[in-house]
Design a protein around this motif. Structure first.
Motif, PDB file in Angstrom:
ATOM      1  N   VAL A  30       0.834  -1.196   0.000  1.00 48.55           N
ATOM      2  CA  VAL A  30       0.000   0.000   0.000  1.00 48.55           C
ATOM      3  C   VAL A  30       0.869   1.246   0.000  1.00 48.55           C
ATOM      4  O   VAL A  30       1.660   1.469   0.905  1.00 48.55           O
ATOM      5  CB  VAL A  30      -0.934   0.036   1.230  1.00 48.55           C
ATOM      6  N   ALA A  31       0.747   2.007  -1.029  1.00 43.33           N
ATOM      7  CA  ALA A  31       1.424   3.300  -1.056  1.00 43.33           C
ATOM      8  C   ALA A  31       0.512   4.282  -0.335  1.00 43.33           C
ATOM      9  O   ALA A  31      -0.698   4.264  -0.516  1.00 43.33           O
ATOM     10  CB  ALA A  31       1.655   3.747  -2.490  1.00 43.33           C
ATOM     11  N   THR A  32       1.109   5.093   0.519  1.00 44.35           N
ATOM     12  CA  THR A  32       0.314   6.030   1.309  1.00 44.35           C
ATOM     13  C   THR A  32      -0.522   6.921   0.414  1.00 44.35           C
ATOM     14  O   THR A  32      -1.656   7.257   0.719  1.00 44.35           O
ATOM     15  CB  THR A  32       1.248   6.916   2.171  1.00 44.35           C
ATOM     16  N   ALA A  33       0.055   7.288  -0.707  1.00 44.09           N
ATOM     17  CA  ALA A  33      -0.605   8.257  -1.580  1.00 44.09           C
ATOM     18  C   ALA A  33      -1.819   7.667  -2.298  1.00 44.09           C
ATOM     19  O   ALA A  33      -2.772   8.375  -2.576  1.00 44.09           O
ATOM     20  CB  ALA A  33       0.395   8.781  -2.595  1.00 44.09           C
ATOM     21  N   ALA A  34      -1.791   6.387  -2.603  1.00 44.45           N
ATOM     22  CA  ALA A  34      -2.868   5.816  -3.409  1.00 44.45           C
ATOM     23  C   ALA A  34      -3.316   4.492  -2.818  1.00 44.45           C
ATOM     24  O   ALA A  34      -2.853   3.435  -3.206  1.00 44.45           O
ATOM     25  CB  ALA A  34      -2.391   5.641  -4.842  1.00 44.45           C
ATOM     26  N   VAL A  35      -4.207   4.585  -1.861  1.00 41.62           N
ATOM     27  CA  VAL A  35      -4.705   3.389  -1.204  1.00 41.62           C
ATOM     28  C   VAL A  35      -5.992   2.949  -1.892  1.00 41.62           C
ATOM     29  O   VAL A  35      -6.901   3.743  -2.084  1.00 41.62           O
ATOM     30  CB  VAL A  35      -4.976   3.670   0.289  1.00 41.62           C
ATOM     31  N   LYS A  36      -6.057   1.673  -2.238  1.00 35.83           N
ATOM     32  CA  LYS A  36      -7.284   1.140  -2.816  1.00 35.83           C
ATOM     33  C   LYS A  36      -8.361   1.041  -1.736  1.00 35.83           C
ATOM     34  O   LYS A  36      -8.057   0.613  -0.618  1.00 35.83           O
ATOM     35  CB  LYS A  36      -7.027  -0.249  -3.406  1.00 35.83           C
ATOM     36  N   PRO A  37      -9.611   1.397  -2.088  1.00 31.71           N
ATOM     37  CA  PRO A  37     -10.683   1.308  -1.086  1.00 31.71           C
ATOM     38  C   PRO A  37     -10.748  -0.066  -0.423  1.00 31.71           C
ATOM     39  O   PRO A  37     -10.880  -0.154   0.803  1.00 31.71           O
ATOM     40  CB  PRO A  37     -11.947   1.582  -1.907  1.00 31.71           C
ATOM     41  N   GLU A  38     -10.603  -1.129  -1.211  1.00 30.13           N
ATOM     42  CA  GLU A  38     -10.729  -2.467  -0.606  1.00 30.13           C
ATOM     43  C   GLU A  38      -9.581  -2.757   0.372  1.00 30.13           C
ATOM     44  O   GLU A  38      -9.781  -3.492   1.348  1.00 30.13           O
ATOM     45  CB  GLU A  38     -10.824  -3.559  -1.689  1.00 30.13           C
ATOM     46  N   SER A  39      -8.410  -2.169   0.111  1.00 33.09           N
ATOM     47  CA  SER A  39      -7.298  -2.349   1.057  1.00 33.09           C
ATOM     48  C   SER A  39      -7.573  -1.604   2.361  1.00 33.09           C
ATOM     49  O   SER A  39      -7.295  -2.116   3.448  1.00 33.09           O
ATOM     50  CB  SER A  39      -5.991  -1.830   0.448  1.00 33.09           C
ATOM     51  N   ALA A  40      -8.105  -0.386   2.229  1.00 32.88           N
ATOM     52  CA  ALA A  40      -8.418   0.403   3.426  1.00 32.88           C
ATOM     53  C   ALA A  40      -9.492  -0.298   4.244  1.00 32.88           C
ATOM     54  O   ALA A  40      -9.417  -0.353   5.478  1.00 32.88           O
ATOM     55  CB  ALA A  40      -8.879   1.800   3.029  1.00 32.88           C
ATOM     56  N   ILE A  41     -10.488  -0.857   3.557  1.00 38.06           N
ATOM     57  CA  ILE A  41     -11.577  -1.562   4.251  1.00 38.06           C
ATOM     58  C   ILE A  41     -11.033  -2.794   4.977  1.00 38.06           C
ATOM     59  O   ILE A  41     -11.348  -3.031   6.145  1.00 38.06           O
ATOM     60  CB  ILE A  41     -12.704  -1.929   3.253  1.00 38.06           C
ATOM     61  N   ALA A  42     -10.182  -3.555   4.291  1.00 39.15           N
ATOM     62  CA  ALA A  42      -9.579  -4.739   4.922  1.00 39.15           C
ATOM     63  C   ALA A  42      -8.735  -4.329   6.129  1.00 39.15           C
ATOM     64  O   ALA A  42      -8.753  -4.988   7.173  1.00 39.15           O
ATOM     65  CB  ALA A  42      -8.722  -5.499   3.912  1.00 39.15           C
ATOM     66  N   TYR A  43      -8.004  -3.234   5.969  1.00 36.63           N
ATOM     67  CA  TYR A  43      -7.150  -2.756   7.056  1.00 36.63           C
ATOM     68  C   TYR A  43      -7.973  -2.347   8.278  1.00 36.63           C
ATOM     69  O   TYR A  43      -7.686  -2.755   9.403  1.00 36.63           O
ATOM     70  CB  TYR A  43      -6.302  -1.577   6.577  1.00 36.63           C
ATOM     71  N   ARG A  44      -9.005  -1.534   8.062  1.00 39.63           N
ATOM     72  CA  ARG A  44      -9.762  -1.072   9.228  1.00 39.63           C
ATOM     73  C   ARG A  44     -10.505  -2.225   9.892  1.00 39.63           C
ATOM     74  O   ARG A  44     -10.602  -2.280  11.118  1.00 39.63           O
ATOM     75  CB  ARG A  44     -10.702   0.086   8.855  1.00 39.63           C
TER      76      ARG A  44
END
Lengths: 152, 152
Positions: free
Chosen positions: B20-34
């Protein structure tokens, strides 16, 4: 008005909070927990890897922030591998883990050690040292994955 | 023999580590992370709730250990709600979050504050104070869930 009993009832009902008793953890809960841990590790490790590889601009403060998070999460992983959690949900963890728990623990300890060193080195802001220690930490990940993880 | 390039190639290939690059996070990655963050919170919060409710024996040291973990994870959650991550994978996060980000952040700050207080109070080993502060922390969870989470 305080409503502690209501709050606790909501907690118990599972408002996003898995009611895991330490004594009796369901395998699927342990699997979900450890996978969550690795997801959080990866979320923070990824941007550091990008910097080390020169794919994103070097940012020592950001690197240090993420290194500290990795160092906090790493010691929480082992708890996700209780006896009996080799199955129960989709998992990439090999059964060998539970047959070689002492070795697995040693490899986890190495990750904990290297990631803590990374967080400490990162406080210095010394780019070369941080990059070198990042590689040591990545090596600790790799050593365990090679032996105990079904790579997709 | 050190093979840093190989290690980095493996990392990049995604050996359990989301790039995950800080500048361009995919929505699905952010959702999985949270969701991973909340899973880890729940894993630790659950046994504390069990103790507070008298379902498992009181263990001040175990409580303190879990309180510290919750206090470490709580500040990592907000990063999982970047703009645009209201959709992209199954999520219980309501779209209202992104329409009221200041309020959402304030509620997250409250969780961070209360959970840090819980970890500090837990160091004292004072059961009554720990139970009371646990309820304050659970209240911070609840305040946010009521407004911003689709309860199942």
């Amino acid at each position: 008005m305080r409503r502690p009993r209501l709050i606790l009832a909501i907690l118990a009902a599972g408002a996003g909070l898995a009611a895991v008793a330490t004594a009796a953890v369901k395998p699927e809960s342990a699997i979900a927990y450890r996978q969550a841990g690795y997801t959080m590790l990866g979320w923070n490790f990824g941007p550091m890897a990008q910097m080390v590889r020169g794919k994103t601009p070097w940012d020592a403060a950001e690197f240090a922030r993420r290194a500290e998070r990795v160092a906090q999460i790493a010691p929480q992983l082992l708890e996700g591998f209780p006896e009996g959690s080799d199955a129960g949900a989709k998992t990439d963890a090999k059964p060998e883990i539970w047959k070689n728990m002492d070795d697995f623990k040693a490899k986890m300890d190495e990750l904990v050690k290297q990631s803590r060193l990374l967080a400490e080195v990162a406080k210095s802001g010394d780019e070369a040292k941080m990059k070198d220690q990042f590689k040591q930490t990545a090596g600790a990940c790799k050593a365990c994955h090679e032996k105990y993880r079904n790579e997709e």
